[in-house]
Design an enzyme around this catalytic site. Sequence first.
Site, PDB file in Angstrom:
ATOM      1  N   HIS A 135      22.524 -19.977   2.045  1.00  0.00           N
ATOM      2  CA  HIS A 135      23.548 -20.172   0.889  1.00  0.00           C
ATOM      3  C   HIS A 135      22.978 -19.788  -0.747  1.00  0.00           C
ATOM      4  O   HIS A 135      21.886 -20.149  -0.996  1.00  0.00           O
ATOM      5  CB  HIS A 135      24.088 -21.531   0.853  1.00  0.00           C
ATOM      6  CG  HIS A 135      23.137 -22.883   0.571  1.00  0.00           C
ATOM      7  ND1 HIS A 135      22.762 -22.899  -0.563  1.00  0.00           N
ATOM      8  CD2 HIS A 135      22.069 -23.131   1.489  1.00  0.00           C
ATOM      9  CE1 HIS A 135      21.800 -24.091  -0.284  1.00  0.00           C
ATOM     10  NE2 HIS A 135      21.333 -24.223   0.710  1.00  0.00           N
ATOM     11  N   HIS A 144      15.319  -4.725  -0.494  1.00  0.00           N
ATOM     12  CA  HIS A 144      15.028  -4.766   0.885  1.00  0.00           C
ATOM     13  C   HIS A 144      14.394  -5.887   1.288  1.00  0.00           C
ATOM     14  O   HIS A 144      13.191  -6.279   0.940  1.00  0.00           O
ATOM     15  CB  HIS A 144      13.943  -3.471   1.096  1.00  0.00           C
ATOM     16  CG  HIS A 144      13.877  -3.219   2.685  1.00  0.00           C
ATOM     17  ND1 HIS A 144      12.972  -2.226   2.983  1.00  0.00           N
ATOM     18  CD2 HIS A 144      14.333  -4.000   3.747  1.00  0.00           C
ATOM     19  CE1 HIS A 144      13.075  -2.214   4.540  1.00  0.00           C
ATOM     20  NE2 HIS A 144      13.948  -3.196   4.953  1.00  0.00           N
TER      21      HIS A 144
HETATM   22  C1  LIG Z   1       1.273  -6.510   0.689  1.00  0.00           C
HETATM   23  C2  LIG Z   1       1.077  -5.046   1.211  1.00  0.00           C
HETATM   24  C3  LIG Z   1       2.398  -4.323   0.262  1.00  0.00           C
HETATM   25  C4  LIG Z   1      -0.233  -4.570   0.583  1.00  0.00           C
HETATM   26  O1  LIG Z   1      -0.379  -3.178   0.885  1.00  0.00           O
HETATM   27  P1  LIG Z   1      -1.669  -2.574   0.351  1.00  0.00           P
HETATM   28  O2  LIG Z   1      -1.582  -2.368  -1.239  1.00  0.00           O
HETATM   29  O3  LIG Z   1      -2.013  -1.300   0.923  1.00  0.00           O
HETATM   30  O4  LIG Z   1      -2.926  -3.551   0.561  1.00  0.00           O
HETATM   31  P2  LIG Z   1      -4.294  -3.127   1.360  1.00  0.00           P
HETATM   32  O5  LIG Z   1      -3.994  -2.963   2.854  1.00  0.00           O
HETATM   33  O6  LIG Z   1      -5.216  -2.311   0.209  1.00  0.00           O
HETATM   34  O7  LIG Z   1      -4.747  -4.633   1.367  1.00  0.00           O
HETATM   35  C5  LIG Z   1      -5.509  -5.100   0.234  1.00  0.00           C
HETATM   36  C6  LIG Z   1      -6.264  -6.720   0.454  1.00  0.00           C
HETATM   37  O8  LIG Z   1      -4.951  -7.550   0.890  1.00  0.00           O
HETATM   38  C7  LIG Z   1      -5.021  -7.979   2.232  1.00  0.00           C
HETATM   39  N1  LIG Z   1      -3.296  -8.116   2.500  1.00  0.00           N
HETATM   40  C8  LIG Z   1      -2.819  -7.113   2.604  1.00  0.00           C
HETATM   41  N2  LIG Z   1      -1.324  -7.439   3.072  1.00  0.00           N
HETATM   42  C9  LIG Z   1      -1.521  -8.612   3.413  1.00  0.00           C
HETATM   43  C10 LIG Z   1      -0.682  -9.555   3.951  1.00  0.00           C
HETATM   44  N3  LIG Z   1       0.543  -9.278   4.195  1.00  0.00           N
HETATM   45  N4  LIG Z   1      -1.013 -10.920   4.128  1.00  0.00           N
HETATM   46  C11 LIG Z   1      -2.315 -11.136   3.931  1.00  0.00           C
HETATM   47  N5  LIG Z   1      -3.178 -10.373   3.237  1.00  0.00           N
HETATM   48  C12 LIG Z   1      -3.000  -9.089   2.914  1.00  0.00           C
HETATM   49  C13 LIG Z   1      -5.727  -6.989   2.819  1.00  0.00           C
HETATM   50  O9  LIG Z   1      -6.305  -7.670   4.212  1.00  0.00           O
HETATM   51  C14 LIG Z   1      -6.883  -6.624   1.751  1.00  0.00           C
HETATM   52  O10 LIG Z   1      -7.640  -7.860   1.727  1.00  0.00           O
HETATM   53  P3  LIG Z   1      -9.323  -7.454   1.578  1.00  0.00           P
HETATM   54  O11 LIG Z   1      -9.244  -6.690   0.145  1.00  0.00           O
HETATM   55  O12 LIG Z   1      -9.913  -8.704   1.495  1.00  0.00           O
HETATM   56  O13 LIG Z   1      -9.703  -6.716   2.496  1.00  0.00           O
HETATM   57  C15 LIG Z   1       1.160  -4.822   2.452  1.00  0.00           C
HETATM   58  O14 LIG Z   1      -0.125  -4.969   3.328  1.00  0.00           O
HETATM   59  C16 LIG Z   1       2.438  -5.477   3.353  1.00  0.00           C
HETATM   60  O15 LIG Z   1       2.145  -6.761   3.806  1.00  0.00           O
HETATM   61  N6  LIG Z   1       3.616  -4.572   3.274  1.00  0.00           N
HETATM   62  C17 LIG Z   1       4.451  -5.202   3.786  1.00  0.00           C
HETATM   63  C18 LIG Z   1       5.146  -4.378   5.274  1.00  0.00           C
HETATM   64  C19 LIG Z   1       6.291  -4.547   5.979  1.00  0.00           C
HETATM   65  O16 LIG Z   1       6.912  -5.544   5.692  1.00  0.00           O
HETATM   66  N7  LIG Z   1       7.010  -3.684   6.404  1.00  0.00           N
HETATM   67  C20 LIG Z   1       8.251  -3.848   7.090  1.00  0.00           C
HETATM   68  C21 LIG Z   1       9.014  -2.405   6.891  1.00  0.00           C
HETATM   69  S1  LIG Z   1      10.616  -2.703   7.536  1.00  0.00           S
END
Ligand SMILES: CC(C)(COP(=O)(O)OP(=O)(O)OC[C@H]1O[C@@H](n2cnc3c(N)ncnc32)[C@H](O)[C@@H]1OP(=O)(O)O)[C@@H](O)C(=O)NCCC(=O)NCCS
Length: 208
Positions: A135, A144
């Site tokens: 709400h 998104h």
């Molecule tokens: C947050 C996010 C955008 C970061 O992506 P990125 O910039 O490519 O990040 P990286 O993969 O380079 O990770 C960087 C660090 O953050 C950490 N990290 C990334 N995503 C994380 C998450 N969701 N939760 C906790 N830690 C996370 C990684 O483990 C890494 O840690 P390290 O440096 O200690 O190894 C991505 O991981 C994410 O969660 N995307 C959401 C995807 C989604 O919802 N998809 C659905 C589509 S419908």
Amino acid sequence: VKLLIAGAGGHGRVVAEAAESTGQWTEIAFLDDRHPAAAQASGWPIVGSLGELERLAPEFAGCVAAFGDSALRLGVLARARAAGFKSPVIVHARAAVRGRARLGPGTVVFAGAVVNLDAVFGTGCIVNTGATVDHDCDIGDGVHICPGVHLAGSVKVADACWIGIGSCVIQGIRIGARATVGAGAVVIRDVAAGHTVVGNPAWVLRHE
Ligand SMILES: CC(C)(COP(=O)(O)OP(=O)(O)OC[C@H]1O[C@@H](n2cnc3c(N)ncnc32)[C@H](O)[C@@H]1OP(=O)(O)O)[C@@H](O)C(=O)NCCC(=O)NCCS
């Protein structure tokens, strides 16, 4: 009544299925730049490339832009509206959008999602599969909300945010424009514009 969906990728095909579930559209077709090499997607026809959007306006009652990238989604939606298309709201037959919630043009709500009382969405938002928006939430343009997200009451999400799969946000939080909430994050503090937060409790991974 014919619906044109710009973008025949995974997201676009789920938009098509949501539209079909409503029984409101007699015909559903895609525009996609893979045309003419690709002529159909999941059984729906691809009738042209994105460049043909304006030409098709007289043939279709409505157009929805179905791209994951919010700038592209909002840009194509604006083009469609300028060309004379209506931008309908698509709510899957098995989603629950409660009374007095307001959804802006081109917003799509997928199966199993719940949008509760007095929540407000801007233009071109996605409420993905099984997400709940409670709400009085106030959601900007091009946001998104990924699958399985839970936003508690009165959360404010500014334009072009990406709220990652399975994350949750406690009541009353404000999330600034273009922010990203990582998959599975638990957001208990406000998130500044352009910041990416991850983890439980969510902390800043990076910012613009
Ligand atoms: C947050 C996010 C955008 C970061 O992506 P990125 O910039 O490519 O990040 P990286 O993969 O380079 O990770 C960087 C660090 O953050 C950490 N990290 C990334 N995503 C994380 C998450 N969701 N939760 C906790 N830690 C996370 C990684 O483990 C890494 O840690 P390290 O440096 O200690 O190894 C991505 O991981 C994410 O969660 N995307 C959401 C995807 C989604 O919802 N998809 C659905 C589509 S419908």
